[in-house]
Design a protein around this motif. Structure first.
Motif, PDB file in Angstrom:
ATOM      1  N   PHE A  78      41.581  49.198  42.624  1.00  9.74           N
ATOM      2  CA  PHE A  78      42.776  48.401  43.353  1.00  9.74           C
ATOM      3  C   PHE A  78      42.247  47.049  43.234  1.00  9.74           C
ATOM      4  CE2 PHE A  78      43.554  46.635  47.527  1.00  9.74           C
ATOM      5  CZ  PHE A  78      45.068  46.589  47.386  1.00  9.74           C
ATOM      6  N   THR A  79      40.964  46.709  43.426  1.00 12.51           N
ATOM      7  CA  THR A  79      40.318  45.299  43.327  1.00 12.51           C
ATOM      8  C   THR A  79      41.002  44.809  41.981  1.00 12.51           C
ATOM      9  OG1 THR A  79      38.826  45.682  44.764  1.00 12.51           O
ATOM     10  CG2 THR A  79      38.637  43.681  43.634  1.00 12.51           C
ATOM     11  N   HIS A  80      40.699  45.634  40.966  1.00 11.27           N
ATOM     12  CA  HIS A  80      41.242  44.887  39.583  1.00 11.27           C
ATOM     13  C   HIS A  80      42.503  45.065  39.359  1.00 11.27           C
ATOM     14  CE1 HIS A  80      36.472  45.142  39.290  1.00 11.27           C
ATOM     15  NE2 HIS A  80      36.860  44.242  38.970  1.00 11.27           N
ATOM     16  N   ALA A  99      29.914  43.884  45.092  1.00 11.11           N
ATOM     17  CA  ALA A  99      31.026  44.385  44.049  1.00 11.11           C
ATOM     18  C   ALA A  99      30.499  44.029  42.861  1.00 11.11           C
ATOM     19  CB  ALA A  99      32.452  43.410  44.116  1.00 11.11           C
ATOM     20  N   ASP A 100      29.259  43.301  42.356  1.00  9.45           N
ATOM     21  CA  ASP A 100      28.609  43.101  41.234  1.00  9.45           C
ATOM     22  C   ASP A 100      27.722  44.293  40.731  1.00  9.45           C
ATOM     23  OD1 ASP A 100      29.530  40.538  40.695  1.00  9.45           O
ATOM     24  OD2 ASP A 100      28.102  39.835  41.815  1.00  9.45           O
TER      25      ASP A 100
END
Lengths: 625, 432
Positions: free
Chosen positions: B118-120, B4-5
């Motif tokens: 979505f993750t954020h 995810a980075d």
């Protein structure tokens, strides 16, 4: 013994109410040297409010504390003058065992058990302050100047922190009528930066039973089937009495409505939040104006007292209004009030500052249990006392406290609610709070929890023996219930089932509501010999088995997320995508696991995903570093 | 391993060639990447024309509109750059190649932009799913329906059901926790049953609607008939007519050719069972017939080019008399359409008819629709509520309501026991 002499214990428990007694007793049962400090020895084990123990949700807590060999269940049985199983018409999962207890007998039973407990010392005196550095509590200073040292201090001081009584225009300092408030201790806790909030609660006036026209009122007799709060108790120990039921009426409501301006609740004198479910009578009449009557249970406070507790009319109206509205009700026309009702406003600690063992998160050695954490009720207090006592004793013994979760006990449901959600009103247990209540029944508390208690080492020989026998009997019955029978076999017994040739185990047959273990006795004669309570528990297990199986997958998810630790030092402010409100809630509650975070109000799956990602990144960095 | 980075990029507009191509770059190095291509970082959220050059050899790749959205105020919640370049394949490939050379950048996995959004916390689950359909939407109709779900049309519908079920739960919980103490009037279980019925019906109605994927995947039109009955010719004719908006032809299985075509703004997926019976071997023949049957049963429309009356007995079958200008042509007695794909005769009528049929099959763009995941959860909720209707044990009623709430919660990802308690205490006078 010199008054300035220092003493040393492993654990000090401050306060001899329900939380304090259970905390001290369980620590001592675990073999840890424990001091129970109370202003007077006599006030230990007092039932300070209503004379009832148990009820819906609350009865579950009593049975759970009892399953850890706690005091409250056995003391309730020793003092019970009236038994009533609430919700008898519904499934056992929501049945609530409840007793009226004689105050004197209850206190005597608690004293008897504490006096017979090894490792437990009762210390009389007033606690002036905590021995405290910035990060650790290591004892207490008594009012006489002596100190007592310990590795852990459990505060179970009830409403004694900055309590203020309200009755009409009257104001009094103090926790309960006639007792001093511990102002200095409260100040010290405030100074230590613990988050403090204020709540209120109330009591009804106490009525002289000799002035009640009992004959005019419907009676509620004690249950006669011999059930007990604790399975170790042997039936009814003292004479049983009865309660009576009266009702408020239009006249009562008129009197109360006409005096609302004299109530501190409505004049603005009390602005703390009271409970939604236990409102004062003036609150009920104001908020639910459409109801023209409310039930009032007249509950005798004991066998040798004339005091009667009118359950349902807690009030802080002036005394003259109280007498007027009480006398407006059937059977109470000539009633005399011995002690008028009042409201109490008090400080409590925001329980979100605590971890799941009820230890203050940022202060080593300090635990809080009971009403001080914003709960109401003896049962909630007792359960917290047990958890804090186990937590502190485990700390002293250098072992992990047992992990209880929402799928194993009401106690864990309560602790989880408290430390994650905090309280906005006095917290009371309800069966509705337990999502997995079909498995958390009052009748299977021993099966669920006594094995954990045995492993922990807090169960005395008598219960250990009883439980061992019971488990063996239980295993035997389960083995018998594995036998497979066809629908024809059941029809032959006169049981009404579809004759479709279905073959299944007796346990599976028990899913049908019309099939009981008793109705199967002719198939397996061994079933005849079983203990009735055990049989009822197993029938209920079978009845709800399909639902329990479905819940298993939910619990697996829950437990998997409980394994994802977030730690105490997570900086939520740096996680992108969390709203300020979420950051605030998470920072206050500091959930220890992802599952806990998911239960905090307003935390969305998107936020959870962000938290998870952040935690994973942090963990991988930590591993790399 | 995906991280995810990483900074990710992808062509986020449709397949080239097209008028413009939009390349999106998201992640911590998005700004750096844009700067590498344009020479300097544009002002945040201001569109500007920039020369895109290959930083290795200095070659000018295109002149493009560039946008820079520093996180978290971007669609993904991360630093995000957009390059709106000319839509030719060569230009897009060249820019993609340049991006790939930048350290720390990689091509995005399917759906990865949405997942990051979505993750954020940029969207809830229902919105995320609406958006993924939007990203897939190639036609106007698809876009309308996707916008509806992304704007929360489904969320609102489910919120409404949740409120109703919460209110029912509150009544049942009041009965369980308080009726014995006379705080609430006894509830008639039949009233709970009656309140549940309309919910079961409403959920059933939504479930019966065509799935949201139908808009994304298209109306399945299966061409059936023996080899050499003119299936491929018809397919090619349809493809040629709409060549400008045909996507790449992709054989999804060895035996079946699937061709997505938009007709009149409606997505179709034409499936040619060609090859099914081309093999002589008996066993393979059997496999082929089985596969064709599967295709027929999943079809929205069957165009039957075989012998009259020999097609699968399905209501959605259309008898086609094809190759009417062929010398061996045997006209069908009751053909719905008589065609000559070669001359184009009858083709317009067929296309018009397909569009009319499709409009009945597709979810109305103005209606809320659900995708497969949502439908699964919704039918769990519906089944749980149905189970309430015959149940008299309040504990079980409560458990079914809880399961229904949980399933709906999973669609939108909200609510808790506390909400239910609020409902409970707001409505009833409770307590001693």
């Amino acid at each position: 013994m010199g008054c300035a002499m220092n003493r040393i214990f492993d654990i000090i428990v401050v306060g001899g109410g329900h939380a304090g007694c259970e905390a001290a007793a369980v620590a001592a049962r675990m073999g840890v040297s424990t001091a129970l400090v109370s202003f007077t020895r006599d006030s230990i084990g007092a039932m300070s409010c209503n004379p009832a123990i148990g009820g819906l949700g609350k009865g579950h807590l009593v049975r759970e504390v009892d399953a850890f060999d706690g005091l409250i269940g056995r003391a309730a049985d020793a003092a019970a003058i009236h038994y009533r199983m609430l919700n008898l018409s519904k499934g056992t999962a929501v049945q609530g065992p409840r007793v009226q207890a004689d105050r004197k007998l209850y206190k005597a039973a608690i004293h008897r058990m504490l006096d017979g407990q090894d490792n437990l010392t009762i210390v009389e005196g007033e606690v002036a302050s905590l021995v405290m550095t910035e990060s650790r509590v290591s004892g207490i200073v008594m009012a006489d100047g002596s100190t007592i040292e310990a590795q852990a201090v459990i505060l179970a001081t009830g409403t004694f922190l900055n309590g203020k009584l309200f009755r009409g225009e009257e104001r009094l300092e103090g926790g309960r009528t006639g007792e001093a408030a511990s102002v200095s201790l409260g100040q010290q806790i405030r100074d230590a930066g613990l988050p403090i909030a204020r709540l209120k609660t109330g009591t009804p006036p106490r009525i002289d039973g000799r002035t009640i026209d009992w004959a005019a009122l419907p009676e509620q007799p004690s249950d006669d089937d011999g059930w007990t709060m604790s399975p170790l108790s042997k039936g009814r120990m003292v004479a049983q009495t009865f309660c009576a039921v009266s009702r408020t009426n239009a006249g009562t409501h008129e009197i109360i409505r006409g005096s609302l301006d004299r109530s501190p609740l409505f004049s603005g004198a009390i602005d703390a939040q009271g409970p939604r479910y236990c409102p004062s009578i003036e609150d009920k009449i104001h908020r639910f104006a459409d109801r023209d009557s409310h039930q009032v249970f007249l509950e005798p406070e004991g066998l040798d007292t004339h005091l009667v507790y009118p359950n349902g009319i807690s009030t802080s109206l002036p005394a003259d209004v109280q007498i007027a509205f009480v006398r407006s009700m059937d059977g109470l026309e000539k009633a005399e009030i011995i002690v008028p009702g009042y409201a109490v406003e008090y400080d409590h600690i925001d329980p979100r500052a605590l971890d799941r063992s009820l230890k203050v998160r940022d202060l080593e050695g300090l635990y809080c249990a009971g009403q001080i954490n914003g709960t109401t009720g003896y049962e909630e207090a007792a359960a917290q006392g047990l958890i804090a006592g186990i937590g502190a004793a485990s700390l002293v013994q250098g072992k992990d406290a047992p992990a209880l979760d929402r799928g194993t006990s009401y106690m864990a449901v309560m602790i989880d609610d408290l430390v994650l959600q905090g309280v906005t009103e006095p917290y009371r247990m309800l069966t509705a709070r337990a999502e997995y209540r079909l498995r958390l029944r009052a009748d299977n508390a021993s099966t669920r929890l006594t094995p954990i208690a045995l492993a922990l080492g807090c169960v005395a020989g008598e219960r250990a023996d009883w439980f061992g026998d019971r488990q063996r009997a239980r295993d035997d019955i389960f083995k018998i219930l594995e036998s497979v029978y066809s629908s024809e076999d059941l029809v032959k017994l006169g049981i009404n089932v579809r004759r479709d040739g279905t073959k299944q185990s007796l346990f599976q047959w028990l899913r049908f509501p019309n099939i009981t273990i008793a109705s199967l006795e002719d198939l397996e004669t061994c079933l005849k010999t079983g203990d009735a309570d055990l049989m009822a528990e197993i029938e209920e297990d079978a009845r709800y088995a399909p639902y329990l199986e479905r819940q298993e997958s939910e619990l697996r998810d829950l437990r998997a997320n409980e394994q994802i630790g977030l730690g105490n030092d997570m900086d939520y402010a740096v996680i992108a995508g969390l709203s300020n409100e979420m950051v605030e809630r998470l920072t206050t509650a500091r959930p220890d696991t992802l599952a806990a975070a998911s239960r905090i109000r307003g935390i969305t799956p998107a936020a959870l995903a962000a938290i998870l990602v952040h935690a994973r990144r942090r963990d991988s960095r930590n591993i790399a570093a | 391993m995906l991280s995810a980075d990483d900074t990710i990029f992808a062509l986020s507009s449709g397949q080239p060639p097209a008028a413009i191509g939009i390349l999106r770059i998201s992640g911590p190095r998005a700004g750096q990447a844009l700067e590498a291509l344009t020479g300097n970082l544009p002002k945040p959220r201001v569109a500007g024309l920039h020369n895109i050059t290959n930083m290795v050899n200095g070659e000018l790749l295109d002149s493009a509109l560039c946008l820079w959205f520093p996180g978290p105020n971007s669609a993904t919640g991360e630093d995000l750059a957009e390059i709106h370049c000319h839509g030719g394949r060569a230009v897009i490939r060249a820019i993609e190649a340049a991006l790939e050379q930048i350290d720390g950048l990689r091509r995005a996995e399917p759906g990865e932009f949405t997942r990051r959004a979505f993750t954020h916390g940029k969207m809830d689950l229902a919105e995320a799913e609406g958006l993924s359909d939007l990203l897939f939407a190639e036609t106007e109709l698809q876009r309308k329906a996707a916008v509806r779900n992304a704007g929360g049309g489904l969320s609102r519908k489910i919120d409404d059901w949740q409120q109703q079920i919460l209110a029912l739960s509150a009544r049942v919980e009041a009965e369980l926790d308080f009726s014995d103490e006379d705080d609430v009037a006894p509830e008639q279980v039949a009233e709970i049953h009656n309140s549940v019925r309309p919910l079961v019906d409403e959920m059933g109605n939504l479930l019966e609607r065509p799935r949201a994927e139908k808009l994304r995947d298209g109306i399945r039109v299966v061409l059936g008939g023996p080899p050499n009955s003119g299936k491929s010719t018809l397919l090619n004719a349809l493809v040629e007519r709409e060549a400008a908006i045909v996507s790449d032809i992709a054989g999804t299985t060895r035996d079946v050719i699937e061709v997505p075509i938009a007709l009149g703004g409606i997505p179709f997926l034409f499936i040619d069972t060609a090859g099914v019976r081309d093999s002589g071997a008996e066993t393979i023949e059997q496999i082929g017939i089985d596969r064709a049957r599967q295709q027929f049963s999943a079809a929205d429309i069957i165009l039957w080019l075989g012998e009259e009356g020999q097609g699968p007995a399905q209501g959605n079958l259309i008898e086609i008399s094809s190759r009417c200008d062929h010398p061996d042509h045997q006209p069908k007695a009751s053909a719905a359409f008589t065609l000559s794909p070669v001359s184009g005769r009858g083709m317009d009528a067929l296309v018009d008819h397909l569009i009319i049929r499709a409009k009945d099959i597709l979810p109305d763009a103005d209606q809320v629709s659900v995708n497969a995941r949502q439908a699964g959860l919704l039918s769990t909720a519906r089944d749980a509520l149905s189970a309430v209707i015959d149940e008299t044990d309040y504990l079980i009623v409560a458990e079914h309501l809880r399961m229904a709430r949980k399933a709906l919660d999973e669609i939108t990802g909200k609510a808790s026991t506390e909400d239910m308690l609020d409902g409970l205490f707001g409505k009833f006078c409770i307590g001693k």
